[in-house]
Design an enzyme around this catalytic site. Structure first.
Site, short mmCIF file in Angstrom:
data_model
loop_
_atom_site.label_atom_id
_atom_site.label_comp_id
_atom_site.label_asym_id
_atom_site.label_seq_id
_atom_site.Cartn_x
_atom_site.Cartn_y
_atom_site.Cartn_z
N ASN A 26 45.84 -75.04 -39.51
CA ASN A 26 46.83 -74.03 -39.87
C ASN A 26 48.17 -74.77 -39.97
O ASN A 26 48.75 -75.12 -38.94
CB ASN A 26 46.87 -72.93 -38.81
CG ASN A 26 48.01 -71.95 -39.06
OD1 ASN A 26 48.66 -71.97 -40.10
ND2 ASN A 26 48.24 -71.07 -38.08
N LYS A 28 50.90 -73.65 -40.84
CA LYS A 28 52.07 -72.76 -40.58
C LYS A 28 53.13 -73.05 -41.66
O LYS A 28 52.77 -73.35 -42.79
CB LYS A 28 52.58 -72.95 -39.15
CG LYS A 28 51.44 -72.82 -38.13
CD LYS A 28 51.89 -72.62 -36.72
CE LYS A 28 50.66 -72.49 -35.82
NZ LYS A 28 50.98 -72.17 -34.45
N HIS A 112 47.14 -63.67 -37.03
CA HIS A 112 47.64 -64.76 -36.18
C HIS A 112 48.70 -64.19 -35.24
O HIS A 112 49.46 -63.29 -35.61
CB HIS A 112 48.23 -65.88 -37.04
CG HIS A 112 48.53 -67.10 -36.24
ND1 HIS A 112 49.67 -67.22 -35.49
CD2 HIS A 112 47.80 -68.23 -36.04
CE1 HIS A 112 49.63 -68.39 -34.85
NE2 HIS A 112 48.52 -69.02 -35.17
N GLU A 114 51.48 -65.17 -34.41
CA GLU A 114 52.86 -65.20 -34.94
C GLU A 114 53.09 -64.04 -35.92
O GLU A 114 54.20 -63.52 -36.02
CB GLU A 114 53.12 -66.57 -35.59
CG GLU A 114 53.26 -67.64 -34.51
CD GLU A 114 52.74 -69.03 -34.88
OE1 GLU A 114 52.62 -69.33 -36.08
OE2 GLU A 114 52.43 -69.81 -33.94
N GLU A 183 42.89 -67.48 -29.74
CA GLU A 183 44.07 -68.32 -29.57
C GLU A 183 44.97 -67.71 -28.50
O GLU A 183 45.76 -66.80 -28.80
CB GLU A 183 44.86 -68.42 -30.88
CG GLU A 183 44.09 -69.05 -32.02
CD GLU A 183 45.04 -69.64 -33.06
OE1 GLU A 183 44.92 -70.85 -33.32
OE2 GLU A 183 45.90 -68.93 -33.58
N GLY A 189 51.26 -74.07 -29.53
CA GLY A 189 52.48 -74.86 -29.73
C GLY A 189 53.17 -75.25 -28.44
O GLY A 189 54.31 -75.73 -28.45
N SER A 225 47.05 -75.65 -29.05
CA SER A 225 47.32 -77.03 -28.61
C SER A 225 46.07 -77.92 -28.59
O SER A 225 45.96 -78.80 -27.74
CB SER A 225 48.01 -77.04 -27.23
OG SER A 225 49.28 -76.40 -27.31
P1 13P Z 1 48.98 -75.46 -32.10
O1 13P Z 1 47.71 -76.24 -32.31
O2 13P Z 1 50.17 -76.13 -32.71
O3 13P Z 1 49.17 -75.06 -30.69
O4 13P Z 1 48.81 -74.09 -32.93
C1 13P Z 1 47.67 -73.33 -32.75
C2 13P Z 1 47.65 -72.27 -33.78
O5 13P Z 1 48.43 -71.33 -33.72
C3 13P Z 1 46.68 -72.39 -34.89
O6 13P Z 1 46.60 -71.22 -35.61
#
Ligand code: 13P
Length: 261
Positions: A26, A28, A112, A114, A183, A189, A225
């Site tokens: 992803n 982002k 997601h 976010e 997740e 993150g 992560s």
């Molecule tokens: P990270 O791997 O940067 O923690 O992000 C995970 C994520 O949100 C994947 O969709």
């Protein structure tokens, strides 16, 4: 219970062995044409070796055409990070599933954390998006996960159950064509990965819900992560079928090492 042996999680070993491995990146809101070109080329070159997991990347909308032209003919699939619930119409700024399909997308992330936290996406909306994705011939990757407060309050499994409720209500034929991703928000993150045991506990609960629905073959990915160093122990868990990788998917070598884990 059949002759297949069951792990402590309740997963049957034959059931687990039938699910293939999937590692999705992803991106982002990262990248630009030049950086993407280098990353996609490195992934394509790396994927020339036989892969143990299927891999794909979910890129920002403007770069779908770039991903399509760079990855076409390679074993790497691509997708988007969101879609509209609507097929077409006066929805300024929205992107329809059919548009993603036009660019050869295989995947689309929905729900997601976010999107849930920054854009107010509800559990019901997420299910509508998953349905819209299926209608466009895409595989929705439905993301769920608890916040740190929810975990500390002991409500992790209740939160996951609530988030998945409207999705599972779409029924086994629909859910059977999805991918789910656990997740934990506190692991995204933050560099703080869930331990394999913490992740497995939630994955086992999700698997149980899928089994009750008759959709136990659905792949359930872990995200939060994930790094090459942590991937193997996470992916060794009986109900974890791969990963949804954020930051580490922006570095080709790291992402390929995760996919090889
Ligand atoms: P990270 O791997 O940067 O923690 O992000 C995970 C994520 O949100 C994947 O969709």
């Amino acid at each position: 219970m059949t002759a297949a042996s069951r792990s402590p999680s309740g997963a049957s070993t034959s059931e687990a062995s039938q699910r293939s491995r999937l590692v999705l990146g992803n991106w982002k809101m990262h990248g630009n044409l030049a950086e993407n070109a280098a990353l996609l080329e490195a992934l394509r070159t790396g994927a020339a070796q036989p892969l143990t997991a299927e891999i794909g990347v979910c890129v920002p909308f403007p770069y779908l055409a770039q991903a399509q032209s760079a990855l076409q003919g390679s074993p790497i699939s691509w997708g988007a990070q969101d879609l509209s619930t609507q097929e077409k119409g006066a929805y300024t700024g929205e992107v329809a599933g059919a548009m993603l399909a036009d660019f050869g997308c295989r995947w689309v992330l929905v729900g997601h954390s976010e999107r849930r936290s920054l854009h107010g996406e509800t559990d019901a909306l997420v299910a509508d998006k998953a349905k819209a994705a299926l209608a466009a011939g895409l595989t929705p990757v439905v993301c769920v996960g608890e916040t740190l407060d929810e975990r500390e309050a002991g409500s992790t499994l209740a939160v996951i159950e609530r988030q998945l409720g409207p999705v599972l209500a779409l029924g086994a034929p629909a859910v059977g064509r999805m991918v789910l991703a656990y997740e934990p928000v506190w692991a995204i993150g933050t560099g703080r990965t869930a331990t394999p045991e913490q992740a497995q506990e939630v994955h086992a609960a999700i698997r149980q819900a899928l089994r009750q629905l008759g959709a136990e073959q659905v792949q359930v990915l872990y995200g939060g992560s994930v790094k090459a160093a942590s991937a193997a122990s996470l992916f060794a868990m009986p109900d974890i079928d791969g990963g949804l990788v954020g930051g580490a998917s922006l570095v080709a070598e790291e992402f390929l090492r995760i996919a090889a884990a």
